[in-house]
Motif scaffolding. Structure first.
Motif, PDB file in Angstrom:
ATOM      1  N   LYS A 165      57.402  30.306  44.251  1.00 29.44           N
ATOM      2  CA  LYS A 165      56.282  30.063  43.428  1.00 29.44           C
ATOM      3  C   LYS A 165      56.742  28.772  42.755  1.00 29.44           C
ATOM      4  CE  LYS A 165      55.005  34.665  41.984  1.00 29.44           C
ATOM      5  NZ  LYS A 165      56.224  35.335  42.218  1.00 29.44           N
ATOM      6  N   GLU A 189      62.959  39.388  46.103  1.00 31.97           N
ATOM      7  CA  GLU A 189      63.354  39.044  44.724  1.00 31.97           C
ATOM      8  C   GLU A 189      65.029  39.061  44.379  1.00 31.97           C
ATOM      9  OE1 GLU A 189      61.258  38.075  41.983  1.00 31.97           O
ATOM     10  OE2 GLU A 189      59.493  37.323  43.477  1.00 31.97           O
ATOM     11  N   ASP A 194      62.025  43.328  49.372  1.00 25.69           N
ATOM     12  CA  ASP A 194      62.059  42.570  48.172  1.00 25.69           C
ATOM     13  C   ASP A 194      62.904  41.610  48.235  1.00 25.69           C
ATOM     14  OD1 ASP A 194      62.520  44.286  44.885  1.00 25.69           O
ATOM     15  OD2 ASP A 194      61.527  42.273  45.661  1.00 25.69           O
ATOM     16  N   SER A 198      53.664  29.977  36.028  1.00 27.21           N
ATOM     17  CA  SER A 198      54.040  29.777  37.384  1.00 27.21           C
ATOM     18  C   SER A 198      52.626  30.054  38.402  1.00 27.21           C
ATOM     19  CB  SER A 198      55.012  30.947  37.719  1.00 27.21           C
ATOM     20  OG  SER A 198      56.282  30.958  37.407  1.00 27.21           O
ATOM     21  N   GLU A 199      52.776  29.400  39.211  1.00 31.09           N
ATOM     22  CA  GLU A 199      51.548  29.474  40.302  1.00 31.09           C
ATOM     23  C   GLU A 199      52.157  29.832  41.737  1.00 31.09           C
ATOM     24  OE1 GLU A 199      49.305  25.974  40.032  1.00 31.09           O
ATOM     25  OE2 GLU A 199      48.816  26.066  38.115  1.00 31.09           O
ATOM     26  N   GLY A 200      51.217  30.704  42.412  1.00 35.28           N
ATOM     27  CA  GLY A 200      51.472  30.858  43.578  1.00 35.28           C
ATOM     28  C   GLY A 200      52.019  32.365  44.044  1.00 35.28           C
ATOM     29  N   ASP A 201      52.163  32.741  45.358  1.00 40.73           N
ATOM     30  CA  ASP A 201      52.561  34.043  45.681  1.00 40.73           C
ATOM     31  C   ASP A 201      53.935  34.057  46.369  1.00 40.73           C
ATOM     32  OD1 ASP A 201      50.007  35.271  44.889  1.00 40.73           O
ATOM     33  OD2 ASP A 201      49.119  34.455  46.428  1.00 40.73           O
ATOM     34  N   GLY A 202      54.515  34.994  46.460  1.00 34.58           N
ATOM     35  CA  GLY A 202      55.805  35.164  47.026  1.00 34.58           C
ATOM     36  C   GLY A 202      56.947  34.703  46.207  1.00 34.58           C
ATOM     37  N   ARG A 249      58.452  38.873  33.773  1.00 30.96           N
ATOM     38  CA  ARG A 249      58.442  39.839  34.871  1.00 30.96           C
ATOM     39  C   ARG A 249      59.933  40.525  35.090  1.00 30.96           C
ATOM     40  NH1 ARG A 249      56.077  37.924  40.106  1.00 30.96           N
ATOM     41  NH2 ARG A 249      54.383  38.548  38.970  1.00 30.96           N
TER      42      ARG A 249
END
Length: 238
Positions: A227, A64, A62, A220-224, A49
């Motif tokens: 993770k 990130e 954001d 990677s797993e999950g949100d936000g 990403r």
């Protein structure tokens, strides 16, 4: 801007992103989402990403923006004059000082390094462990505030990196050791291990460390923002 790319290797995926976006490599950050080794029945791939500078202009919306590649900054920057070089740096250091002092802690700040789109700030305090917090979350939160303030000063193009007691370097070394230990564990158990929630930079470090380990893969797993990385046993490829 946030976009995803997939290719056979991380290098090819990054080159594809740079070509597609018309950007130089230092104009975007890379988060590895998933890696898969080649096998008899499956082709290997790396999914990434891309986060461009434009995608981080509004740090409130954001988060990130906290995904700052500290190792890259540490390796590529020149030794900096610790004193503010201009009005922007002076206001930035004063802001960080004020926030921490209002938290009730004595603090001294100075510039660690400067790059075209990055500035590192060192926090010197007897309460460094509190400023760092569990797994660096307090430090990340302070860093986010510093980036928001930098944006309000009209410098959305600058990434602010905060560090104290060389925490980010020590954390990086710890995560590399953790990655290899997890690879050994899943190899022995023939199963998978789900790691603790991590920010984008920490996850990428796990993915990159294990990218060349033949019998495991990561995703990677999950949100936000925070993770989790799952390390999966895949067996020896022949």
């Amino acid at each position: 801007m946030v976009k995803e790319y997939e290719a056979k290797t991380e290098k090819e995926a990054i080159e594809l992103a740079a070509s597609d976006l018309g950007l130089e490599r230092d104009q975007f950050d890379v988060e590895i989402l998933e890696t898969q080794k080649s096998s008899l029945f499956k082709k290997g791939f790396v999914k990434i990403r891309i986060h461009t500078l434009e995608s981080t202009s509004d740090a409130v919306n954001d988060e990130e923006r906290d995904s700052v590649h500290f190792a890259s900054a540490r390796n590529n920057s020149v030794v900096a004059d610790p004193l503010p070089a201009d009005e922007f740096e002076k206001k930035l250091l004063e802001f960080v000082n004020t926030v921490i002092e209002k938290m009730g802690y004595d603090i001294k700040t100075e510039v660690m390094f400067r790059e075209e789109h990055k500035i590192g700030i060192k926090l010197d305090s007897e309460n460094s462990s509190i400023l760092i917090g569990r797994k660096g979350k307090n430090l990340d939160a302070l860093q986010l505030l510093a980036n928001v303030y930098a944006g309000r000063l009209g410098r959305e193009d600058i990434r602010v990196i905060l560090d104290t007691e060389n925490y980010r370097i020590r954390r990086e070394e710890s995560l590399v050791r953790l990655a290899y230990a997890c690879a050994d564990k899943v190899r022995s158990s023939r199963s998978s291990v789900l790691l603790e929630p991590m920010n984008p930079f920490e996850r990428r470090l796990i993915h990159t460390t294990l990218n060349d380990v033949a019998d495991v893969e990561t995703k990677s797993e999950g949100d936000g923002l925070y993770k989790q990385v799952r390390v999966i046993y895949k067996g020896v490829r022949r």
